[in-house]
Design an enzyme around this catalytic site. Structure first.
Site, PDB file in Angstrom:
ATOM      1  N   CYS A   1      -7.026 -14.869  20.459  1.00  0.00           N
ATOM      2  CA  CYS A   1      -6.872 -13.635  21.238  1.00  0.00           C
ATOM      3  C   CYS A   1      -7.337 -12.418  20.458  1.00  0.00           C
ATOM      4  O   CYS A   1      -7.553 -11.366  21.042  1.00  0.00           O
ATOM      5  CB  CYS A   1      -5.409 -13.461  21.644  1.00  0.00           C
ATOM      6  SG  CYS A   1      -4.773 -14.846  22.598  1.00  0.00           S
ATOM      7  N   LYS A   2      -7.452 -12.548  19.130  1.00  0.00           N
ATOM      8  CA  LYS A   2      -7.919 -11.448  18.260  1.00  0.00           C
ATOM      9  C   LYS A   2      -7.260 -10.131  18.615  1.00  0.00           C
ATOM     10  O   LYS A   2      -7.913  -9.092  18.727  1.00  0.00           O
ATOM     11  CB  LYS A   2      -9.433 -11.308  18.328  1.00  0.00           C
ATOM     12  CG  LYS A   2     -10.177 -12.506  17.751  1.00  0.00           C
ATOM     13  CD  LYS A   2     -11.659 -12.228  17.637  1.00  0.00           C
ATOM     14  CE  LYS A   2     -12.452 -13.443  17.225  1.00  0.00           C
ATOM     15  NZ  LYS A   2     -12.387 -14.575  18.153  1.00  0.00           N
ATOM     16  N   ARG A   3      -5.934 -10.161  18.784  1.00  0.00           N
ATOM     17  CA  ARG A   3      -5.230  -8.934  19.143  1.00  0.00           C
ATOM     18  C   ARG A   3      -5.133  -8.012  17.948  1.00  0.00           C
ATOM     19  O   ARG A   3      -5.108  -8.462  16.795  1.00  0.00           O
ATOM     20  CB  ARG A   3      -3.830  -9.257  19.656  1.00  0.00           C
ATOM     21  CG  ARG A   3      -3.791 -10.152  20.885  1.00  0.00           C
ATOM     22  CD  ARG A   3      -4.599  -9.593  22.032  1.00  0.00           C
ATOM     23  NE  ARG A   3      -4.391 -10.356  23.253  1.00  0.00           N
ATOM     24  CZ  ARG A   3      -5.245 -10.449  24.263  1.00  0.00           C
ATOM     25  NH1 ARG A   3      -6.402  -9.840  24.203  1.00  0.00           N
ATOM     26  NH2 ARG A   3      -4.961 -11.142  25.332  1.00  0.00           N
TER      27      ARG A   3
ATOM     28  N   THR B   1      -4.864 -15.766  16.540  1.00  0.00           N
ATOM     29  CA  THR B   1      -5.810 -14.942  15.771  1.00  0.00           C
ATOM     30  C   THR B   1      -5.470 -13.473  16.016  1.00  0.00           C
ATOM     31  O   THR B   1      -5.181 -13.071  17.150  1.00  0.00           O
ATOM     32  CB  THR B   1      -7.275 -15.204  16.178  1.00  0.00           C
ATOM     33  OG1 THR B   1      -7.439 -14.930  17.568  1.00  0.00           O
ATOM     34  CG2 THR B   1      -7.685 -16.635  15.886  1.00  0.00           C
TER      35      THR B   1
END
Ligand SMILES: O=C(O)c1cc(=O)[nH]c(=O)n1[C@@H]1O[C@H](COP(=O)(O)O)[C@@H](O)[C@H]1O
Length: 284
Positions: A95-97, A122
Site C-alpha cells: 500500500c506504500k502508505r 509497505t
C-alpha cells in the site's frame, strides 16, 4: 515474530509471488465468466495461490490494482489477502502508505485489523519517523511487520534517494540507519527486526552495501523479471545471508499469456514460479 516466520519461509523459497492482478491478465476461461470483474480476479488469485503455495515463500498484493476497480476491486483485495492467510502463508499488503501520524494511525488500523488485515505492510517513511511510528504498536501487540521504502527499483530512484547529505552519506543511507534504529526493539530470534526495508533488485551494488550496513534488516526486493533483475543479482547477498524475499509480479502472473486461454493457465504460472526459485537458488 513475523520476520522470523518470513525468514524461515524465505530459506525454503525466497520467491514472493506478486498479485498485481489486472483485468487484462485474466485467461479467456475466467474472462468469459458471468461474474463481476472483482469476482473473476479473486478467483484468478485463489487459483494462482493454490498452484504456487508449495513454491512461494510469501505473497504480495498490490492494492493499486484493486483500488482501480472501486468497491468490487477492494472486495477482491479483501478476499485475496484473507485467502493467503487462511492457507497459512504470509501476505504483504503493498500500500506504500505515508502520512502525518493522525492519518497513519487510521491506515495502520485499516491494514492491520479488519477486512484488509495483512501480516506486513509497505510504508513510505520519507515524511519521517512519525509517518512510521503509528504502526509500531501493531508490531508487538499483533505480530505485524513493516517494509519501509528505502532504495526503490525505479529509474528515478536516483533523483532524491541518492542525493548527498551534509554528513557525506546519501539520503537513502541515512534512511537505512533510521530504519535499523526504528526496528531495534523488535529484533526476533532470527536476528531480524519487524521493521524491514524495500530495496530494488535493479540496484544490486546499493543492495549489497545496505545489507552489510544493516545486518538486522530483512528486505523486500522487487524488480525481478519484468524490471530486469535476475537471480545472479542477488547471488552475492544470499551467499552471505538469506535476508530477503524477492518479488516478481508480471513475470509470474502473466506466465500464461500467449500460451493458453484455458484452465491450464495455472500450469504456466506454476512453471514461472518454479523457474524463478531455481534461478535464484542455483547460485548458492
Ligand atoms: O514496494 C514495492 O513492492 C515496490 C517498490 C519498488 O521500489 N519497486 C516496485 O516495483 N515495487 C512493487 O513491486 C511490484 C513489481 O511488479 P513487477 O515489476 O510486475 O514484478 C509492483 O507491485 C510494484 O509496485
Amino acid at each position: 515474530m513475523i520476520m522470523d516466520r518470513l525468514y524461515e519461509a524465505a530459506k525454503v523459497s525466497p520467491v514472493c509471488v506478486g498479485l498485481d492482478t489486472k483485468p487484462g491478465f485474466l485467461p479467456g476461461c475466467l474472462a468469459a465468466k458471468d461474474w463481476s470483474m472483482g469476482e473473476k480476479i479473486a478467483e484468478f488469485n485463489r487459483r494462482v495461490i493454490d498452484a504456487t503455495a508449495d513454491l512461494a515463500g510469501c505473497y504480495k498484493v498490490q492494492v493499486a490494482c484493486y483500488e482501480a476497480m472501486g468497491l468490487d476491486g477492494m472486495c477482491a483485495y479483501a478476499d485475496t489477502v484473507k485467502y493467503v492467510r487462511d492457507q497459512g502463508k504470509i501476505v504483504i499488503g503493498d500500500c506504500k502508505r505515508g502520512d502525518i501520524s493522525s492519518t497513519a494511525e487510521q491506515y495502520a488500523a485499516g491494514h492491520f485489523t479488519g477486512d484488509f488485515e495483512v501480516d506486513i505492510l509497505t510504508v513510505n517513511a520519507y515524511m519521517g519517523e512519525d509517518a512510521a511510528s503509528p504502526y509500531y504498536p501493531y508490531l508487538k501487540e499483533r505480530d505485524k511487520g513493516l517494509f519501509v521504502l528505502l532504495h526503490t527499483s525505479n529509474p528515478s530512484a536516483r533523483d532524491f534517494q541518492e542525493q548527498p547529505m551534509a554528513g557525506g552519506d546519501l539520503l537513502y543511507e541515512q534512511v537505512a540507519d533510521a530504519i535499523a534504529a526504528w526496528g531495534q526493539s523488535t529484533i526476533g530470534a532470527s536476528g531480524y527486526s519487524a521493521v524491514g526495508a524495500v530495496v530494488g533488485l535493479t540496484y544490486p551494488e546499493a543492495f549489497e552495501a545496505l545489507q552489510e550496513r544493516c545486518p538486522a534488516t530483512f528486505f523486500l526486493v522487487p524488480g525481478y523479471g519484468a524490471q530486469g533483475g535476475t537471480g545472479r543479482d542477488i547471488a552475492n547477498i544470499f551467499r552471505r545471508s538469506r535476508c530477503a524475499v524477492i518479488n516478481s509480479s508480471r513475470g509470474i502472473i502473466c506466465g500464461h499469456q500467449g500460451k493458453t486461454e484455458g484452465e491450464d493457465f495455472v500450469d504456466y504460472i506454476r512453471g514461472k514460479t518454479a523457474a524463478m526459485k531455481e534461478d535464484i537458488l542455483q547460485w548458492l
